[in-house]
Design a protein around this motif. Structure first.
Motif, PDB file in Angstrom:
ATOM      1  N   THR A 171      30.879  27.073  76.809  1.00 20.68           N
ATOM      2  CA  THR A 171      29.919  26.124  76.756  1.00 20.68           C
ATOM      3  C   THR A 171      29.771  25.825  74.908  1.00 20.68           C
ATOM      4  O   THR A 171      28.391  25.246  75.049  1.00 20.68           O
ATOM      5  CB  THR A 171      28.320  25.922  77.490  1.00 20.68           C
ATOM      6  OG1 THR A 171      28.269  27.615  77.799  1.00 20.68           O
ATOM      7  CG2 THR A 171      28.875  25.430  79.228  1.00 20.68           C
ATOM      8  N   TRP A 176      26.812  21.783  78.082  1.00 17.76           N
ATOM      9  CA  TRP A 176      26.497  21.946  79.225  1.00 17.76           C
ATOM     10  C   TRP A 176      26.342  20.268  79.600  1.00 17.76           C
ATOM     11  O   TRP A 176      25.973  19.785  79.014  1.00 17.76           O
ATOM     12  CB  TRP A 176      25.313  22.853  79.620  1.00 17.76           C
ATOM     13  CG  TRP A 176      25.056  24.115  78.983  1.00 17.76           C
ATOM     14  CD1 TRP A 176      24.636  24.574  78.423  1.00 17.76           C
ATOM     15  CD2 TRP A 176      25.035  25.027  80.494  1.00 17.76           C
ATOM     16  NE1 TRP A 176      24.679  26.309  78.449  1.00 17.76           N
ATOM     17  CE2 TRP A 176      25.450  26.240  79.943  1.00 17.76           C
ATOM     18  CE3 TRP A 176      26.260  25.098  81.820  1.00 17.76           C
ATOM     19  CZ2 TRP A 176      25.621  27.816  80.498  1.00 17.76           C
ATOM     20  CZ3 TRP A 176      26.496  26.236  82.603  1.00 17.76           C
ATOM     21  CH2 TRP A 176      25.720  27.563  81.658  1.00 17.76           C
ATOM     22  N   CYS A 187      22.320  21.624  86.037  1.00 22.94           N
ATOM     23  CA  CYS A 187      22.693  22.160  83.886  1.00 22.94           C
ATOM     24  C   CYS A 187      23.915  23.046  84.471  1.00 22.94           C
ATOM     25  O   CYS A 187      24.403  24.374  84.714  1.00 22.94           O
ATOM     26  CB  CYS A 187      22.255  22.680  83.453  1.00 22.94           C
ATOM     27  SG  CYS A 187      22.746  23.389  81.813  1.00 22.94           S
ATOM     28  N   ARG A 246      14.291  28.109  73.936  1.00 22.70           N
ATOM     29  CA  ARG A 246      15.879  27.832  73.941  1.00 22.70           C
ATOM     30  C   ARG A 246      16.459  27.513  75.331  1.00 22.70           C
ATOM     31  O   ARG A 246      17.885  27.576  75.993  1.00 22.70           O
ATOM     32  CB  ARG A 246      16.387  28.270  73.507  1.00 22.70           C
ATOM     33  CG  ARG A 246      16.480  28.805  71.968  1.00 22.70           C
ATOM     34  CD  ARG A 246      17.612  29.122  71.379  1.00 22.70           C
ATOM     35  NE  ARG A 246      17.610  30.534  72.044  1.00 22.70           N
ATOM     36  CZ  ARG A 246      19.126  31.660  70.565  1.00 22.70           C
ATOM     37  NH1 ARG A 246      19.713  31.006  70.601  1.00 22.70           N
ATOM     38  NH2 ARG A 246      18.815  32.680  71.389  1.00 22.70           N
ATOM     39  N   GLN A 248      18.057  25.616  78.547  1.00 24.88           N
ATOM     40  CA  GLN A 248      18.642  25.278  78.584  1.00 24.88           C
ATOM     41  C   GLN A 248      18.673  24.679  79.986  1.00 24.88           C
ATOM     42  O   GLN A 248      19.006  23.137  79.617  1.00 24.88           O
ATOM     43  CB  GLN A 248      20.252  25.391  78.519  1.00 24.88           C
ATOM     44  CG  GLN A 248      20.404  26.890  77.538  1.00 24.88           C
ATOM     45  CD  GLN A 248      21.025  25.756  76.308  1.00 24.88           C
ATOM     46  OE1 GLN A 248      22.095  24.507  76.568  1.00 24.88           O
ATOM     47  NE2 GLN A 248      20.690  26.038  75.058  1.00 24.88           N
TER      48      GLN A 248
END
Length: 329
Positions: A171, A176, A187, A246, A248
């Motif tokens: 990734t 992703w 995800c 952060r 994801q």
């Protein structure tokens, strides 16, 4: 060609008519230059979906692959083709890293799974029809045993960390994906996007370890032969809490059904790494989870979802499986 087994005459006629209609349109589109690739791809996908609904997984796979050949820019059809090329074709063997212990099921007990029942009314119609193909006398109580959680990890922590590292490495280059599953987005990164040695290791792990264990766990009336199980899709998923820096992944996965006979979730990290999370089964209210290497298997048509993660990151390897029918490939 008749595709359905055990459905009502009305359902059979309606779906077979739809299959015939779309097949006729496809035959015309392949000979007419004015048909756009987007229009043709839509027909291939509609036909494949009808075959999945009819329980004809191998034929659906063939249709998706044919559509991918005809429509090289359609991402959905290309995904089906990449899964097939990665996991269904015996390529040259690839050595895995030495720190991964070999998978050996000879010392595993037959009752390695804790089995839970689903209510009779929640048994998927697909499961009942599979059993009826073998015998008209179906024991509904036996068919209710469709939820399985391993009592102990089956994959080692080293193997789980190996898969997580491979996903993070891939990734970092590819990113992703968050929009492949329209009904229940995750995800994730498809397993075929991981390095070749990881793909080979996963293929061997499925064939030599998990397929035989799963076949033993599910009801005998389903007549599941581990040598005929095929991977329909496989991907690494991450769930992240809202308050993580952060962030994801999504926090949860809404309840949905899979287009598979069997679905499989493998925990890739320990429950101490996060709060919340787990596999939620709508019909029973059960919340199933475990530490790294724990395997959860269930009938794909059972409504399930991912419980919200409130702290940290939860990693899983998700796989859906179909059954190969002799002569269909």
């Amino acid at each position: 060609m008749k595709y359905l087994h055990g459905s009502s005459n009305q359902d059979t006629n309606e779906i077979e008519k739809a299959i015939t209609d779309i097949s006729t349109k496809l035959a015309a589109s392949t000979s007419e230059k004015h048909t756009s690739e987007e229009e043709e791809a839509s027909l291939w996908k509609r036909l494949g979906k009808l075959l999945l609904d009819a329980g004809e997984y191998a034929e659906a796979s063939r249709i998706f692959r044919k559509g991918a050949e005809r429509c090289p820019t359609d991402e959905s059809l290309q995904h089906h083709l990449k899964v097939y090329n990665a996991f269904h074709i015996d390529n040259e063997t690839c050595e895995t890293t030495e720190d991964l212990p070999p998978l050996d099921v000879t010392n595993m007990s037959k009752d390695i799974f804790l089995t839970l029942d689903v209510p009779p009314e929640a048994i998927p119609e697909e499961v009942i029809q599979i059993a009826k193909r073998k015998s008209e006398h179906v024991d509904v109580q036996e068919l209710s045993k469709l939820l399985h959680a391993s009592k102990e990890p089956i994959l080692s922590k080293v193997a789980c960390k190996y898969i997580i590292n491979a996903a993070e490495k891939a990734t970092a280059i590819k990113g992703w994906t968050k929009d492949r599953h329209l009904q229940a987005p995750t995800c994730d990164i498809p397993a075929f996007d991981l390095e070749n040695e990881v793909v080979h290791w996963l293929k061997d792990a499925m064939r030599n370890c998990l397929f035989p264990l799963l076949a033993k766990a599910f009801p005998k009336a389903m007549n599941i032969d581990h040598e005929k199980l095929r991977i329909q899709d496989m991907f690494v998923v991450r769930y992240d809490a809202d308050n993580e820096n952060r962030r994801q992944g999504f926090k949860y996965l809404k309840p949905h059904e899979d287009e598979s006979i069997i679905s499989l979730t493998i925990a890739l990290n320990d429950m101490t790494d996060y709060d919340g999370g787990g596999l939620f089964i709508a019909s029973t209210g059960d919340l199933l989870n475990g530490d790294a290497g724990t395997v959860l298997g269930f009938a794909g048509k059972i409504v399930h979802g991912g419980y919200p993660v409130e702290r940290g990151t939860r990693w899983i390897l998700m796989k859906t499986h179909r059954a190969k029918r002799v002569g269909m490939f």
